[in-house]
Each structure stands twice: as C-alpha cells, then as structure tokens.
Design an enzyme around this catalytic site. Structure first.
Site, PDB file in Angstrom:
ATOM      1  N   GLU A  19       0.813  -1.227   0.000  1.00  0.00           N
ATOM      2  CA  GLU A  19       0.000   0.000   0.000  1.00  0.00           C
ATOM      3  C   GLU A  19       0.839   1.267   0.000  1.00  0.00           C
ATOM      4  O   GLU A  19       0.579   2.200  -0.749  1.00  0.00           O
ATOM      5  CB  GLU A  19      -0.961   0.020   1.195  1.00  0.00           C
ATOM      6  CG  GLU A  19      -2.187  -0.862   1.024  1.00  0.00           C
ATOM      7  CD  GLU A  19      -1.949  -2.305   1.440  1.00  0.00           C
ATOM      8  OE1 GLU A  19      -0.839  -2.586   1.954  1.00  0.00           O
ATOM      9  OE2 GLU A  19      -2.832  -3.150   1.253  1.00  0.00           O
ATOM     10  N   HIS A  56     -10.736  -4.283  10.475  1.00  0.00           N
ATOM     11  CA  HIS A  56     -11.354  -4.174   9.155  1.00  0.00           C
ATOM     12  C   HIS A  56     -12.678  -3.429   9.178  1.00  0.00           C
ATOM     13  O   HIS A  56     -13.457  -3.521   8.242  1.00  0.00           O
ATOM     14  CB  HIS A  56     -11.574  -5.563   8.544  1.00  0.00           C
ATOM     15  CG  HIS A  56     -10.311  -6.219   8.104  1.00  0.00           C
ATOM     16  ND1 HIS A  56      -9.399  -6.731   8.982  1.00  0.00           N
ATOM     17  CD2 HIS A  56      -9.796  -6.429   6.868  1.00  0.00           C
ATOM     18  CE1 HIS A  56      -8.385  -7.248   8.321  1.00  0.00           C
ATOM     19  NE2 HIS A  56      -8.588  -7.062   7.024  1.00  0.00           N
TER      20      HIS A  56
END
Lengths: 378, 396, 327
Positions: free
Chosen positions: C60, C129
């Site tokens: 990322e 998450h």
C-alpha cells in the site's frame, strides 16, 4: 533485450569493492596507508579521464566547487541566524550529485531527500533561487514555503527534496512509471541515504520497479551514518548493493569520492533505463564531512575517521587528477573557485534583498482547484 | 421547633427559615456567613442521642441533585438506545441545575427574550435543569396581566344553590326572568342573533401580577404558575363577587352560579376546545396551574371526557402567545361571557405625571346582553382590572 | 434515469473517466484480473487492458507513493485500497506527499489523484477491518475528502474527484455498495465537490449525516414526522472542504441540531461541525448540539456487540427528541 542480473551489474563495479565489511572504521589511521589509498584512487580516476572533453571535466569541477562553496556559505549564514529550521549540508558528497546528474539528459527527472542543495544546484537551479529558499524569501525556488528540505523546480524536472526518510523513493518510482506509461524515454534518478534502505518504502519500490520494469535509477548515497547511528549499528546486511538481488535488480557499488566513477556507473544505469525500461540500484559510498545537520556536531565519529575521508575529499582528488594530467592548472582552478565564490556571494546578496512572502501567500497553493477560499480567514 | 435557623434569599425577599421539627441542633454543616444552594444539607436537628452518622456521610451527595445523571456505559446485554452514551462512554458533565442559582437559558431563548423585552427572571424554564428555552419565551410573550387599585365589595350574601347535573359542576339557583329582561332579550336577539354580544375593553397594567408569578415560582420551581393561571383565578374570584355576571340566560329564568367554573380555550390541531377548571374561585393558583396544564395536555391528545369540557360558567381565551394585542371572542352558550386576553407588552404609560414603561395587557370581555348590561359588565371588568393590577386582593 | 447500485454507479464513473481521459489509470490490489475485491472495478481490465487497469502487489505505501509520483508528472491515477483500513499503511504518502506537495513546492506540483475504496463499519470483521477514519484525512489541508451516500452522489462525485486537480480521498461505505437509487444517464453528469445536499427538508431539528448515517437519519426523520417532529437531513457529501454554510443556515432555521456519524466521537468530524456551529450560530441554538457517534471502542466481532457500536435509527430518534425537549 539483455536481462541484466544483479550479479552482472555488481561485477561492473567490483574493483571499487574494498572489503565485505565496508562499514568498519579504524579508530586510528596510519598516514602512510591513507596516502596509499588516496594514490590508488587517484590512479583509478585518472584512468577514467580519457575520452572526456576538457570542457566537461572543468564543468564537473566547477559544479563540485560551487556546491562546496555554497554549502560553506549556507553554514555561515545559518550560524548567523539568517536561515532557520533544519539545514542538512552536502559537503563531502559533491561528487555524487555532480557525477550522477552529469550523466543525465535535461528532461530526466530527479528526486531526492532533504539533503538536496547539491542536487538542486547540479540539476541547474541557480544559487540565487536555492539560497533565497533557505532564507525563506518569496524569490526562493519554492516561494519560501519549502525551505532547506523542500526545493522544487518544475521547469527542470527537479521533483524536489522530501523530508520523510525514504518517502521520495515511491514517488521517484511513480515518475518512472509515468515515463513508461506515456511512452517517453525519460529516466528518473531517485536519491536517498543508506538509512532509508531500512524503510519499507525502499523495498516496496524496488519490488514494483523491477516487477514492472520501470526506468528508475535508485541511488543510495551511503555516507555511513543515519543521523548519529552508524551503518553497522543499523543494518544486518551492510553491502547495500546486494539488496537489489532480492528483487533481481541490477546494482553496482561505486566510489562516491570519484566523480568520474560515479558518472560512468550512472551512465551505464541510464542506458539500461532509457533503452529497456530497466531499473538499477547504485550504492555510492561517500562521506559527509559535517554533522547530520547544522545542529549536529557529529561527535559520534572519530577525528581519525573524518581525517581519513578528508584525505579522500572528492574535490581535492579531482583537482589533483586534473592538475597532474595537465587538464587544468592551479591558476585556472583558482579562477574557477574565485568565480564561484563571487556567485555564492551574489546569491546571498540576492536572498538578503529579496522580499519575504506576502501574508496572502499563506493561503495560496493549498489546492489547485480551491473550493470556497473565502471561508478561510486569517 | 419554629426557631429561626437560617435566612433564605429569593430574588424577591429574604425569608427566615425556621426549624420544622423538635430537637437540638446536632451538627452545623454550613457555617454562619456561608451560603448554600437550595437542597443542600445545612444542619442536622435531632434528639441528643440519635445516630446521625449516615446522614452526615450522605451530606455532599444531597447537594442540588442533578436533573439527569449520566448513564453508565452501555451494557452489552440489552439494546436500550438511551443507555448507550452518545459521547463514547466518557462521562457527560452533569446538567447544571437552576437550583445552583445560575439562570440557565438557551442562547436562542436569551436572544428572543432580549428582542421581545421579556424579563428572563420572570420565567420558569421548562427544559432540563430548568433551562429556559424557545417555547418558554413564546409562552411568556403570549401572557401577562395586573390590576389597578381601589377597594372592591365582597359579595357575602348567603344564597341557596342546587347541585348541577354534571357531577362536579357548580351548584346554581334559578330565578324567574323579569318581564323587562325577557323583552330586552327578544329585541337584542332580533337585532344580533341568538346571543347578542357586546364588548368591553380594558387595558391592564401587569407588572405586579408578573412579579407575583415570579415570586411564587421562585418559591417552588415545580409550580410553574403562568400569567394565564393568575387571570383565571382573578376572573373566578371577580365572578363570585359579581353574581349578575356569573350567570346564564335561560329564557324563562336566569341561572346564577355559586362557583365560577372557568372554561379555558385551548387550541388543538383541528380546532378549539374549552376544558373547564371547576370552582376556580376556590382553588389555589397552584391547583389551577396544575389542572390547566393537565387538561390542556389531554385536550391536545383528545383524551378529555365530555364533562371536562362542558358546563363552564365563564371562559377565558388567551391569544397573547400569538402576539395578538387585542381581540374579541365569541361566547360559548349558555355562558354569559368570555374574556379575550391579548399579549402583555411593555408600553410607555403616565404614572404620577411621569412617563414610565409598564407591562400592559389588553382584555376584551364579550357579554351576553340578555343577562349582562353595560354597567354590570363594566363593574365586573373593573374588579378584574383592579385585582390583576394589585393581585394582593386575591389574599385579602 | 436508471436504477442501479452504488457499486454499479462507481463502476460507471471509473469506466467513463477512463474512456474520457488517457491520463487516467486505475491501480490497486485485485482491481484488474479479480475484478475488484468488492467488484467495483468489474470488467474494466477487459475494456481498458493491463496498461490502464493495474493489479499491484500488496504494497500500500509503495503503490500509493507511486501514484503520487505519477501524478506529479502528468498522470491522473485512481488508487484503490481494498479497504481504507489498509490505507493506514499508506498515510505517509497521502499526508506527507500528496496533501503537501503543492504547498511546499510553492505551487509547482499539484497532485491530481483519487484514493478510493470502502470504509466505515463492515459486517462482523472485528477491529482492524471495520472502522471509519475519515477524520484523519479531513484533518489535513491539501486533501479533499468525499463520502457519498447514494448511487447518484457516488457517480457524480467520483467523476468530479477524478477530474479534480487535487488529491481526493473518496470513501465508499462498505455496507452500502448494494444500495440502489436512480442515477442520471448523462455521461457528463457530475456533482461538484464541497456542496452539501439537503436530503430532506424540515423545520424543527437539523440532522447532519453522511455516508451510512444518511439512510438511517432519513428513516429516523420519517418516524419522527409521525411523532410530529419535522427533521431536516443534510448530507455534506464532501467533508473537506465542508459546506458549513448550508449547515449553519439550517440550524438558524431549526434551532436544534443532531450530528450523526459512525466514526469515533473524539476529534471527529462532528466535533468540528459542532465547533463551527458554536462559532457561527450559537445565538440560534435552543438546545446543545447533540452528537450521535459510534461508541468509542474498537469494533467487536460478536454481532450483538457490533450492533451496539454503530448508531441506529433509535439512537438518532432519541437524540432528536432530546434536543427538541420532547422527553
């Protein structure tokens, strides 16, 4: 297309490789040994002079001495309180910026870290715009908003100095990605210090660059200290050029005190990048003569160690080579030095006389497409 | 018992607080010269050997209990929305109570009051912790009253009344209509319809009534006496003093009531209903206030029983909250009259040859001319004005 | 007008912009061959090929920075995070590079890039998450932060974001991809950034809600209408720059405000809006500003606990009744 492996590329720079344990520094240095090392380096440098125009060689010298004198002046005005914040000097590393950038085309991209005065000057930015930026003046290359760590010049494709260790590495990778996407043959030189090699950004970038075959040349300026922490205290595998093999990327180890060695190695990497969109990792061994920044006395290093490297001062070395090979005499070199000093003085005068940014500048350049700027008030 | 213990400062007067029980002063918690908010334990009175340790340990906690304690953090077991603190389980600051002595006003209410010239001190906030909010200002802007001086006759003539059909309604006595009364009735109806109205208007200075209300509410914030409650009480008392007005024209006879059952006009979603405060002349202001509030509440949700909104002897209609200065109301037969109350507003008036600002309120009485004549109505209205302008008459 | 899901609306926006401008490309984890972890990018690889639609390694920080670098020299990347939870790895590049480049270069290098992906509460995926981190990004001058709540907004705002010359954080709500709504067919349909939308007009209480809270606020408003309370529901849509004027005007009308968000309350967007209301409309308030936020705990896995964390219709109703002094 030749697939240049890490092994092959490293071999090209093998003669420079001293010992595997490159970071070990002696506490005491024997003068005779020092002179022997220096003379060997000089011989290697002289062997590279062939085939180069005198004009080119003089220009390399001029640029190195410009950076040296500029940084000395920066240290002086910093001490006088004219410059604020951080100020990371490049003294001792001049051969790296000058050697690498001399192998580039004008439209190639350069991106680097916060120790970037040298790269900025080598890329062609004027001492005036760099000094004015250090002064935080409106005439600085970043209009006084970036300072020492954030010099930019879009007209020269100088993508700036960046302040987070390793943060510029993905950015340089992106510029290389764009060149390939747009189908140009521009290459990107991406500079960073050896301490950045431990950052994830370095590894993530090298992986993508080799995976996608991006024309990016990663230049690790190994000055052997991440601020006050020596390489040996921070890195398990200290042979940085070897790290490229983890990504099957070409790499070379280069003597950063020899401007011509740097130039040659870079030229090889540039060719790979320009022709075949292939990245390279160059580890360029160098040494900073000053502390990490102006606020760092650098007393984590021994006097002997500093002396050893001063003996290998890239400017001393190059000027000796030029004199001994009769490319330039003492008089010419002194004239160049005097001219550069004048130029630097002029940059200080320019910076001193330039206006500070107007208060309205506070609110400009936040957005390219501002939304309701009137809502933002002082 | 009865020995003075402390002084109570209200915004109106300083009163003595007397011991309410026998005993000796066991412990003084608030020393002489110090002050304490309402509700805080200041001393313990008891028998000399009584154990007071538990009282003393509770002492600090007794101080001005907050209106709303923060709920504990949400217990996972049940899904009660209110139990989940909206600010993340951190303790909310306890709501500051008006009992701490500081007036709590919403910023909007403060601004509205300033603009409308409403004295915040005269209001009792209906928000949490007594916070004065928008609706309190709107209510205040719609109310006000007071009465001028002069003595008024107390009607003490003992008369016999019979019980009304509606259980709680006022007892009454019927007296045959005189011939002239019947003629007047016929002629006026010919002219104006079944209930011939005429109107009397008077302007009343309400400063003292407002002050009284403030005083009462300061004594007990739960009372929430409104200006309209005071008007109802005054009208009721005046009606009993003017039997000719507390009456109903029934063609063959005129019915005179013993008590004043006051109809209070309440606007509801699709119209108007008039719940009745029975024998308002006999009830205390707090009783009236409580009853009106409760009746109005139920009127709005249409939960009134028929006997709760029929059989008044006289009505009061107040449109001051809508900023109406003055209006005329239609009589609800068989009542003899209705008092239309306008907004209380500060106006320059002449008192002792000086122009001063007073809270003025205009009332218009609609009279059933079949039973009330001009002078009869005027005298009644005079009494109303007098009592409102000097509400001490209510207690003399 | 076609009735489509938010997922389809986003897909249309990306497809149309890829077709419109050669400089636009899409990169991220699983965006190409896999058609997107949430299928937002379905079919785009087939249509535009691997040069324009690029699968990245799980890296990322690396691809976020690569996108910023590409944006410096003339491209207009759309960088997808599988979820914004993973953008946390990339925040150095988003914050230190993308947000500040234009400023610290004295106006030379603007960064036309969109970082997009799902954010906010998901269903039963526990703490790492399932979280709303928009306030982090909204904190930084230089970034624009957009959070759509309807298919039309999603499409119109994403197209504007891609065409914008600044870095835009575009947070889609993970639970809302399947929500349907009408979307104009016009390929040039866009919605300007920085403009709030009054999703429902009302007179008694203003509810400011974004993203997942918008449908919840609208449901609450319906129920409150039955109780005689008229709610105005405002969706800022862009939280930086925030269209505070629209909120202030509404508060001046209703005198009461409830701020709904699913994120943690501390240092959140609601805290910012609340402060702005204090500064600009205090004299119009008849009740304290009331916040309804996610409970201040990491997201739990267990369904019953998770349900307690995310604000629901009942909590919004309770808050409205409180500021309207109805209880």
């Amino acid at each position: 297309m030749s697939k240049q492996t890490a092994e092959q590329a490293t071999a090209a720079g093998a003669e420079e490789q001293s010992s595997p344990d490159v970071a070990t520094q002696p506490d005491k240095v024997d003068l005779a040994t020092l002179q022997r090392d220096r003379d060997a380096a000089k011989e290697r440098q002289k062997s590279r002079l062939g085939g180069l125009e005198t004009e080119t060689l003089i220009e390399l010298y001029r640029q190195m001495i410009l950076i040296r004198r500029f940084e000395e002046k920066a240290a002086e005005v910093y001490s006088a309180g004219k410059i604020g914040g951080f100020c990371h000097l490049y003294i001792g590393q001049e051969a790296v910026a000058v050697g690498t950038l001399s192998a580039l085309r004008k439209d190639d991209y350069v991106i680097t870290s916060y120790r970037e005065h040298g790269h900025a000057l080598a890329k062609g930015m004027t001492p005036e715009s760099v000094m004015a930026e250090l002064y935080g003046k409106a005439t600085g290359c970043s209009k006084g908003k970036g300072g020492s760590m954030h010099m930019f010049d879009k007209s020269l494709n100088f993508l700036g100095g960046h302040g987070i260790v390793g943060g510029q590495i993905p950015l340089g990778t992106g510029a290389a990605f764009a060149s390939k996407y747009q189908g140009t043959d521009q290459v990107t030189l991406c500079f960073f210090g050896e301490a950045a090699v431990n950052q994830g950004a370095f590894h993530e970038s090298l992986n993508m660059a080799q995976l996608w075959k991006l024309p990016c040349i990663y230049i690790c300026e190994n000055n052997q200290y991440g601020m006050g922490t020596s390489l040996e205290r921070a890195m398990s595998l200290r042979d940085i050029s070897k790290k490229a093999s983890a990504y099957e990327m070409a790499s070379e180890f280069v003597d950063g005190m020899d401007v011509l060695a740097v130039r040659e190695a870079t030229a090889r990497a540039v060719e790979r990048a320009r022709k075949d969109y292939l990245p390279t990792l160059l580890e360029i061994r160098t040494y900073r003569f000053m502390g990490h920044s102006m606020s760092d006395p650098g007393n984590y290093r021994t006097r002997a160690e500093i002396e050893k490297y001063q003996e290998r001062d890239p400017i001393k070395l190059f000027s000796a080579s030029l004199r001994e090979e009769k490319i330039a005499d003492e008089k010419l070199l002194k004239e160049i030095d005097a001219e550069v000093r004048k130029q630097v003085e002029e940059s200080v005068r320019f910076a001193e006389e330039s206006p500070y940014p107007a208060p309205e500048e506070l609110y400009t350049d936040i957005y390219a497409n501002p939304i309701d700027p009137s809502a933002r008030k002082l | 018992m009865g020995e003075p213990l402390a002084e109570i400062d209200t915004d109106k007067a300083t009163m003595e607080m007397q011991a309410l029980s026998e005993g000796v002063l066991r412990k003084i918690l608030v020393q002489e010269g110090e002050s304490a908010p309402l509700g805080q334990l200041i001393a313990v009175v008891g028998t000399p050997d009584e154990d007071i340790s538990s009282l003393l340990s509770e002492a600090p906690a007794k101080a001005a209990p907050a209106e709303k304690q923060p709920e504990p953090a949400a217990q996972p077991a049940s899904r009660t929305p209110a139990a989940a603190p909206e600010t993340n389980g951190r303790q909310q600051a306890p709501q500051e109570s008006s009992q701490s002595g500081r007036m709590i006003v919403s910023p909007l209410a403060a601004r509205m009051a300033a603009e409308a010239g409403v004295d915040l001190k005269s209001l009792q906030g209906s928000g949490p912790g007594g916070r004065i909010i928008k609706r309190d200002i709107e209510a205040a802007m719609s109310q006000s009253k007071a009465a001028p001086g002069g003595t008024f006759p107390r009607s003490v003539e003992p008369l016999k009344f019979q019980q009304a059909q509606v259980a709680t309604a006022s007892p009454y006595r019927d007296e045959p209509s005189s011939e002239i009364r019947r003629v007047i009735a016929r002629r006026l109806v010919t002219s104006l319809g079944p209930v011939p109205h005429f109107f009397l208007t008077s302007e009343i200075e309400m400063d003292r009534a407002a002050e009284m209300r403030r005083g009462i509410n300061a004594l007990d914030p739960d009372l929430k006496i409104s200006i309209n409650d005071i008007i109802i009480k005054v009208v009721a008392v005046a009606l009993v003093q003017h039997p000719a007005v507390n009456a109903s024209f029934q063609d063959k006879f005129i019915r005179y009531y013993e008590h004043a059952d006051i109809g209070v006009a309440v606007a509801i979603e699709d119209g108007l209903i008039t719940p009745v405060v029975r024998a308002a002349d006999q009830k205390s202001l707090s009783q009236i206030a409580g009853e009106v509030r409760e009746l109005a509440e139920r009127a709005k949700t249409r939960k009134l029983k028929p006997e709760e909104y029929t059989g008044a002897t006289f009505s009061v209609s107040n449109l001051g909250m809508f900023g109406i200065d003055e209006f005329t109301a239609i009589i609800n037969p068989p009542e003899s009259g209705i008092l239309a109350v306008g907004a209380m507003t500060p106006k320059p008036v002449v008192r002792n040859d000086e122009v001063v600002v007073k809270q003025m309120m205009r009332v218009t009485m609609s009279c059933d001319h079949r039973v009330i004549d001009g002078a009869t109505g005027a005298k009644f209205l005079q009494t109303v004005k007098k009592m409102l302008e000097n509400p001490l008459y209510l207690v003399v | 007008m076609a009735t489509i899901t938010i997922r389809e609306a986003l897909n249309q926006a990306i497809r149309e912009e890829l077709a419109r401008d050669e400089r636009v490309f899409l990169m991220g984890e699983e965006v190409a061959a896999y058609n997107g972890a949430y299928k937002v990018t379905k079919g785009l690889l087939d249509e535009f090929g691997p040069k324009r639609v690029i699968d990245t390694p799980i890296t990322e920080l690396g691809f976020a920075g690569l996108g910023v670098g590409a944006a410096m020299v003339g491209l207009r990347p759309i960088v997808e995070f599988i979820t914004f939870n993973f953008s946390i790895l990339a925040t150095d590049q988003i914050v230190n590079s993308a947000a500040k480049m234009l400023y610290m270069s004295g106006g030379q290098y603007n960064i036309p890039i969109v970082f997009r992906g799902p954010g906010g509460s998901a269903y039963q995926v526990s703490s790492q998450h399932s979280q709303a981190i928009e306030s982090w990004f909204a904190y930084f001058p230089g970034l624009k932060v957009v959070m759509p709540s309807t298919p039309a907004d999603a499409k119109g705002l994403l197209k504007s974001a891609i065409r914008d010359d600044d870095p835009v954080i575009f947070i889609e709500q993970e639970r809302m991809y399947g929500n349907k709504g009408e979307v104009p067919d016009d390929p040039d349909f866009t919605i300007p950034l920085g403009v709030a939308d009054i999703k429902r007009e009302g007179t008694d209480v203003t509810i400011v809600a974004r993203s997942l809270m918008v449908p919840i606020a609208l449901k609450a408003a319906d129920k409150l209408q039955e109780q005689g309370v008229s709610c105005e529901v405002i969706d800022p849509r862009t939280i930086r720059p925030l269209d505070i004027d629209t909120i202030i005007e509404s508060v001046k009308k209703t005198n009461r405000v409830v701020l709904a968000e699913e994120s943690h309350p501390v240092c959140g967007i609601n805290a910012e809006i609340s402060a702005a209301i204090m500064e600009r409309a205090m004299d119009f308030l008849d009740a304290p500003v009331k916040r309804v936020s996610g409970i201040d705990v990491p997201m739990p896995y267990a369904k019953n606990l998770e349900d307690l964390v995310v604000p629901d219709v009942d909590r919004v109703i309770a808050a409205v009744r409180e500021v309207a002094y109805l209880d």
